[in-house]
Scaffold this motif. Structure first.
Motif, PDB file in Angstrom:
ATOM      1  N   HIS A   9       0.527  -1.318   0.168  1.00  0.00           N
ATOM      2  CA  HIS A   9      -0.084  -0.017   0.041  1.00  0.00           C
ATOM      3  C   HIS A   9       1.242   0.917  -0.238  1.00  0.00           C
ATOM      4  CE1 HIS A   9      -0.318  -0.790   4.671  1.00  0.00           C
ATOM      5  NE2 HIS A   9       0.657   0.246   4.404  1.00  0.00           N
ATOM      6  N   HIS A  43      -2.063  -2.163   9.368  1.00  0.00           N
ATOM      7  CA  HIS A  43      -2.069  -0.313  10.345  1.00  0.00           C
ATOM      8  C   HIS A  43      -3.117  -0.755  11.181  1.00  0.00           C
ATOM      9  CE1 HIS A  43       0.442   2.116   8.533  1.00  0.00           C
ATOM     10  NE2 HIS A  43       0.424   1.167   7.618  1.00  0.00           N
ATOM     11  N   HIS A 109      -5.688   3.029   6.434  1.00  0.00           N
ATOM     12  CA  HIS A 109      -5.000   3.405   4.952  1.00  0.00           C
ATOM     13  C   HIS A 109      -4.604   1.813   4.355  1.00  0.00           C
ATOM     14  CE1 HIS A 109      -1.084   3.992   6.489  1.00  0.00           C
ATOM     15  NE2 HIS A 109      -0.815   3.665   6.178  1.00  0.00           N
ATOM     16  N   HIS A 165      10.052  -2.480   3.832  1.00  0.00           N
ATOM     17  CA  HIS A 165       9.238  -1.130   4.008  1.00  0.00           C
ATOM     18  C   HIS A 165      10.279  -1.528   5.758  1.00  0.00           C
ATOM     19  CE1 HIS A 165       6.453   0.490   7.737  1.00  0.00           C
ATOM     20  NE2 HIS A 165       5.697   1.271   6.567  1.00  0.00           N
ATOM     21  N   HIS A 219       4.598  -5.391   8.396  1.00  0.00           N
ATOM     22  CA  HIS A 219       4.292  -5.235   7.011  1.00  0.00           C
ATOM     23  C   HIS A 219       4.217  -5.645   6.781  1.00  0.00           C
ATOM     24  CE1 HIS A 219       3.187  -0.768   7.253  1.00  0.00           C
ATOM     25  NE2 HIS A 219       2.887  -0.511   6.439  1.00  0.00           N
TER      26      HIS A 219
HETATM   27 ZN    ZN Z   1       1.721   1.517   5.434  1.00  0.00          ZN
END
Ligand code: ZN
Length: 257
Positions: A9, A43, A109, A165, A219
Protein backbone atom coordinates in the motif's frame (compact mmCIF):
# COMPACT_ATOMS: atom_id res chain seq x y z
CA UNK A 1 -12.02 -19.26 -8.20
CA UNK A 2 -10.48 -16.09 -6.85
CA UNK A 3 -6.73 -15.94 -6.43
CA UNK A 4 -5.25 -14.40 -3.29
CA UNK A 5 -3.26 -11.23 -3.52
CA UNK A 6 -0.49 -9.45 -1.68
CA UNK A 7 -0.04 -5.79 -2.51
CA UNK A 8 2.05 -2.96 -1.19
CA UNK A 9 0.00 0.00 0.00
CA UNK A 10 3.11 2.18 -0.16
CA UNK A 11 2.52 5.84 0.47
CA UNK A 12 -1.00 7.18 1.19
CA UNK A 13 -0.40 9.49 -1.80
CA UNK A 14 -1.34 6.50 -3.97
CA UNK A 15 -4.93 7.48 -3.25
CA UNK A 16 -4.56 10.64 -5.34
CA UNK A 17 -1.62 10.02 -7.66
CA UNK A 18 -1.70 8.82 -11.22
CA UNK A 19 1.32 6.62 -11.85
CA UNK A 20 2.26 3.21 -13.21
CA UNK A 21 1.26 1.48 -9.98
CA UNK A 22 -2.13 3.16 -9.60
CA UNK A 23 -2.89 2.35 -13.24
CA UNK A 24 -1.91 -1.27 -12.56
CA UNK A 25 -4.27 -1.38 -9.58
CA UNK A 26 -7.16 0.02 -11.61
CA UNK A 27 -6.57 -2.48 -14.37
CA UNK A 28 -6.28 -5.39 -11.91
CA UNK A 29 -9.54 -4.40 -10.22
CA UNK A 30 -11.37 -4.22 -13.54
CA UNK A 31 -10.27 -7.77 -14.41
CA UNK A 32 -10.83 -9.31 -10.97
CA UNK A 33 -14.14 -8.55 -9.34
CA UNK A 34 -14.72 -10.68 -6.25
CA UNK A 35 -17.94 -11.14 -4.33
CA UNK A 36 -16.23 -9.59 -1.30
CA UNK A 37 -12.71 -8.64 -0.18
CA UNK A 38 -11.15 -9.85 3.05
CA UNK A 39 -8.21 -7.52 3.66
CA UNK A 40 -5.49 -8.14 6.24
CA UNK A 41 -4.00 -4.72 6.96
CA UNK A 42 -0.58 -3.96 8.43
CA UNK A 43 -2.08 -0.94 10.18
CA UNK A 44 -4.31 -2.88 12.54
CA UNK A 45 -2.55 -4.96 15.16
CA UNK A 46 -4.38 -7.08 17.69
CA UNK A 47 -3.23 -10.04 19.81
CA UNK A 48 -6.35 -12.00 18.72
CA UNK A 49 -7.42 -12.10 15.07
CA UNK A 50 -10.07 -9.40 14.90
CA UNK A 51 -12.61 -9.22 12.09
CA UNK A 52 -14.82 -6.23 11.26
CA UNK A 53 -18.43 -7.37 11.37
CA UNK A 54 -20.93 -4.93 9.91
CA UNK A 55 -23.24 -4.42 6.96
CA UNK A 56 -22.99 -0.64 7.23
CA UNK A 57 -20.82 1.78 5.27
CA UNK A 58 -17.41 2.02 6.92
CA UNK A 59 -15.86 5.15 8.30
CA UNK A 60 -12.55 6.12 6.69
CA UNK A 61 -9.58 6.36 9.06
CA UNK A 62 -6.92 8.88 8.00
CA UNK A 63 -4.19 7.25 10.07
CA UNK A 64 -1.22 9.25 8.79
CA UNK A 65 0.24 12.68 9.33
CA UNK A 66 1.83 15.43 7.26
CA UNK A 67 0.08 14.82 3.96
CA UNK A 68 -1.89 17.29 1.81
CA UNK A 69 -5.42 18.24 2.87
CA UNK A 70 -6.99 16.54 -0.14
CA UNK A 71 -5.94 13.17 1.26
CA UNK A 72 -7.87 13.78 4.48
CA UNK A 73 -10.97 14.69 2.47
CA UNK A 74 -11.18 11.24 0.87
CA UNK A 75 -13.82 8.85 2.11
CA UNK A 76 -14.14 5.36 0.77
CA UNK A 77 -17.75 4.33 1.35
CA UNK A 78 -17.55 0.55 1.02
CA UNK A 79 -19.96 -1.55 3.00
CA UNK A 80 -19.08 -4.41 5.27
CA UNK A 81 -20.44 -7.93 4.98
CA UNK A 82 -21.49 -9.57 8.21
CA UNK A 83 -22.07 -12.88 6.40
CA UNK A 84 -18.52 -12.91 4.99
CA UNK A 85 -17.16 -11.87 8.39
CA UNK A 86 -19.04 -14.77 9.99
CA UNK A 87 -17.62 -17.14 7.35
CA UNK A 88 -14.07 -15.91 8.09
CA UNK A 89 -14.59 -16.49 11.80
CA UNK A 90 -16.15 -19.92 11.20
CA UNK A 91 -13.18 -21.02 9.07
CA UNK A 92 -10.69 -19.73 11.64
CA UNK A 93 -12.54 -21.57 14.40
CA UNK A 94 -12.48 -24.79 12.37
CA UNK A 95 -8.72 -24.35 12.12
CA UNK A 96 -8.43 -23.85 15.87
CA UNK A 97 -7.64 -20.13 15.65
CA UNK A 98 -9.56 -17.89 18.05
CA UNK A 99 -10.98 -14.66 16.68
CA UNK A 100 -13.22 -11.85 17.76
CA UNK A 101 -15.36 -9.32 15.97
CA UNK A 102 -15.34 -5.54 15.85
CA UNK A 103 -18.55 -3.77 14.85
CA UNK A 104 -17.35 -0.17 14.84
CA UNK A 105 -13.87 0.17 13.36
CA UNK A 106 -13.49 2.00 10.05
CA UNK A 107 -11.12 1.18 7.21
CA UNK A 108 -7.53 2.26 7.84
CA UNK A 109 -5.28 3.48 5.06
CA UNK A 110 -3.72 0.03 4.63
CA UNK A 111 -7.15 -1.01 3.37
CA UNK A 112 -8.82 2.00 1.76
CA UNK A 113 -5.88 3.40 -0.19
CA UNK A 114 -5.50 0.15 -2.14
CA UNK A 115 -9.22 -0.58 -2.36
CA UNK A 116 -10.00 2.92 -3.64
CA UNK A 117 -7.71 2.25 -6.60
CA UNK A 118 -8.77 -1.37 -7.15
CA UNK A 119 -12.51 -0.73 -6.77
CA UNK A 120 -13.07 3.03 -7.03
CA UNK A 121 -16.86 2.64 -7.01
CA UNK A 122 -16.67 1.11 -3.49
CA UNK A 123 -19.23 -1.41 -4.73
CA UNK A 124 -17.60 -4.56 -3.33
CA UNK A 125 -18.17 -5.42 0.34
CA UNK A 126 -15.10 -5.40 2.55
CA UNK A 127 -14.16 -7.35 5.66
CA UNK A 128 -11.08 -5.98 7.40
CA UNK A 129 -8.89 -8.23 9.53
CA UNK A 130 -6.12 -7.40 11.99
CA UNK A 131 -2.60 -8.82 12.06
CA UNK A 132 -0.41 -9.94 14.93
CA UNK A 133 3.26 -9.40 14.09
CA UNK A 134 4.32 -11.34 17.21
CA UNK A 135 3.24 -14.69 15.75
CA UNK A 136 5.89 -16.82 14.05
CA UNK A 137 5.90 -16.83 10.25
CA UNK A 138 4.41 -20.33 10.19
CA UNK A 139 1.55 -19.09 12.37
CA UNK A 140 0.85 -16.26 9.92
CA UNK A 141 0.72 -18.77 7.06
CA UNK A 142 -1.58 -21.00 9.09
CA UNK A 143 -4.14 -18.17 9.44
CA UNK A 144 -4.19 -17.94 5.67
CA UNK A 145 -4.51 -21.71 5.27
CA UNK A 146 -7.72 -21.70 7.31
CA UNK A 147 -9.24 -19.30 4.78
CA UNK A 148 -8.55 -21.35 1.64
CA UNK A 149 -12.24 -22.05 0.95
CA UNK A 150 -12.89 -18.32 0.48
CA UNK A 151 -11.29 -18.22 -2.97
CA UNK A 152 -13.62 -20.97 -4.15
CA UNK A 153 -16.53 -18.87 -2.90
CA UNK A 154 -15.42 -15.92 -5.02
CA UNK A 155 -13.97 -13.95 -2.10
CA UNK A 156 -10.62 -12.21 -2.54
CA UNK A 157 -8.11 -12.50 0.32
CA UNK A 158 -5.89 -9.43 0.10
CA UNK A 159 -2.76 -8.96 2.18
CA UNK A 160 -1.90 -5.26 2.41
CA UNK A 161 1.60 -4.35 3.54
CA UNK A 162 5.02 -4.08 1.90
CA UNK A 163 7.93 -6.49 1.56
CA UNK A 164 10.72 -3.95 2.11
CA UNK A 165 9.43 -1.34 4.56
CA UNK A 166 11.99 0.57 6.63
CA UNK A 167 10.96 4.15 7.22
CA UNK A 168 14.44 5.01 8.55
CA UNK A 169 15.96 4.00 5.23
CA UNK A 170 13.79 6.07 2.91
CA UNK A 171 15.79 8.33 0.60
CA UNK A 172 13.65 11.24 -0.50
CA UNK A 173 14.18 12.25 -4.09
CA UNK A 174 15.80 8.92 -4.97
CA UNK A 175 14.03 6.88 -7.61
CA UNK A 176 16.71 4.21 -8.13
CA UNK A 177 16.23 1.31 -5.69
CA UNK A 178 18.96 0.41 -3.20
CA UNK A 179 20.75 -2.87 -3.94
CA UNK A 180 19.99 -4.35 -0.51
CA UNK A 181 16.26 -3.86 -1.01
CA UNK A 182 16.36 -5.42 -4.48
CA UNK A 183 18.33 -8.40 -3.13
CA UNK A 184 15.75 -9.07 -0.42
CA UNK A 185 12.90 -8.99 -2.93
CA UNK A 186 14.87 -11.18 -5.38
CA UNK A 187 15.22 -13.79 -2.64
CA UNK A 188 11.50 -13.65 -1.88
CA UNK A 189 10.55 -14.03 -5.53
CA UNK A 190 12.80 -17.08 -5.81
CA UNK A 191 11.55 -18.78 -2.64
CA UNK A 192 7.90 -18.03 -3.33
CA UNK A 193 8.34 -19.29 -6.89
CA UNK A 194 9.72 -22.57 -5.52
CA UNK A 195 7.09 -22.63 -2.78
CA UNK A 196 9.95 -23.11 -0.33
CA UNK A 197 7.96 -22.47 2.81
CA UNK A 198 10.75 -23.74 5.10
CA UNK A 199 13.02 -20.92 3.88
CA UNK A 200 10.19 -18.40 3.86
CA UNK A 201 9.31 -19.20 7.47
CA UNK A 202 12.98 -18.55 8.33
CA UNK A 203 13.16 -15.37 6.21
CA UNK A 204 14.48 -13.31 9.11
CA UNK A 205 17.56 -15.56 9.30
CA UNK A 206 17.95 -16.69 5.70
CA UNK A 207 16.96 -13.79 3.46
CA UNK A 208 19.68 -11.27 2.58
CA UNK A 209 19.31 -7.95 4.43
CA UNK A 210 16.22 -9.21 6.26
CA UNK A 211 16.79 -6.98 9.26
CA UNK A 212 17.04 -3.91 7.06
CA UNK A 213 14.07 -4.88 4.92
CA UNK A 214 11.80 -5.99 7.76
CA UNK A 215 12.79 -4.12 10.92
CA UNK A 216 9.36 -5.03 12.33
CA UNK A 217 7.16 -7.59 10.60
CA UNK A 218 3.70 -5.93 10.60
CA UNK A 219 4.00 -4.95 6.92
CA UNK A 220 5.54 -8.29 5.93
CA UNK A 221 3.13 -10.76 7.52
CA UNK A 222 0.16 -10.00 5.22
CA UNK A 223 2.29 -11.62 2.49
CA UNK A 224 2.51 -14.90 4.42
CA UNK A 225 -1.21 -14.83 5.21
CA UNK A 226 -2.13 -14.21 1.55
CA UNK A 227 0.17 -17.00 0.37
CA UNK A 228 -1.26 -19.42 2.92
CA UNK A 229 -4.81 -18.64 1.84
CA UNK A 230 -4.30 -19.73 -1.78
CA UNK A 231 -4.59 -23.14 -3.36
CA UNK A 232 -1.06 -24.58 -2.93
CA UNK A 233 -1.05 -26.25 -6.32
CA UNK A 234 -1.92 -23.13 -8.30
CA UNK A 235 1.42 -21.35 -8.19
CA UNK A 236 2.36 -17.74 -7.63
CA UNK A 237 3.35 -14.87 -9.85
CA UNK A 238 4.72 -11.39 -9.47
CA UNK A 239 1.99 -9.00 -10.56
CA UNK A 240 3.91 -5.80 -9.92
CA UNK A 241 7.42 -4.72 -9.01
CA UNK A 242 8.72 -1.26 -8.31
CA UNK A 243 10.35 0.97 -5.67
CA UNK A 244 9.95 4.46 -4.35
CA UNK A 245 12.19 6.54 -2.09
CA UNK A 246 15.11 4.18 -2.61
CA UNK A 247 13.74 1.18 -0.76
CA UNK A 248 9.97 1.24 -0.28
CA UNK A 249 8.93 -1.85 -2.22
CA UNK A 250 5.85 -2.14 -4.39
CA UNK A 251 6.41 -5.82 -5.04
CA UNK A 252 3.07 -7.61 -5.33
CA UNK A 253 2.14 -11.27 -5.76
CA UNK A 254 -0.88 -13.15 -6.97
CA UNK A 255 -1.29 -16.61 -5.47
CA UNK A 256 -3.46 -19.04 -7.36
CA UNK A 257 -5.01 -19.12 -10.82
ZN1 ZN B 1 1.78 0.99 5.81
Amino acid sequence: MMPSLFLSHGSPMLAVEDNEYTRFLGEYGRRNRPRAVVVFTAHWEEPVVTVTCTDSVYGTIHDFGGFPDKLYAIHYPARGSSTTAAEVRRLLKEGGIPSREDETRGLDHGSWVLLSRLYPQADIPVVQVSVNPALPASGQFRIGECLRPLGREGVLVLGSGATVHNLFRLRFGQSEPEAWAVAFDDWLIEKIGMRDTASLFAYNREAPNARLAVPRPEHFVPLLIAMGSADPGAGAKVVYRGYDLGSLSYLGFQFGP
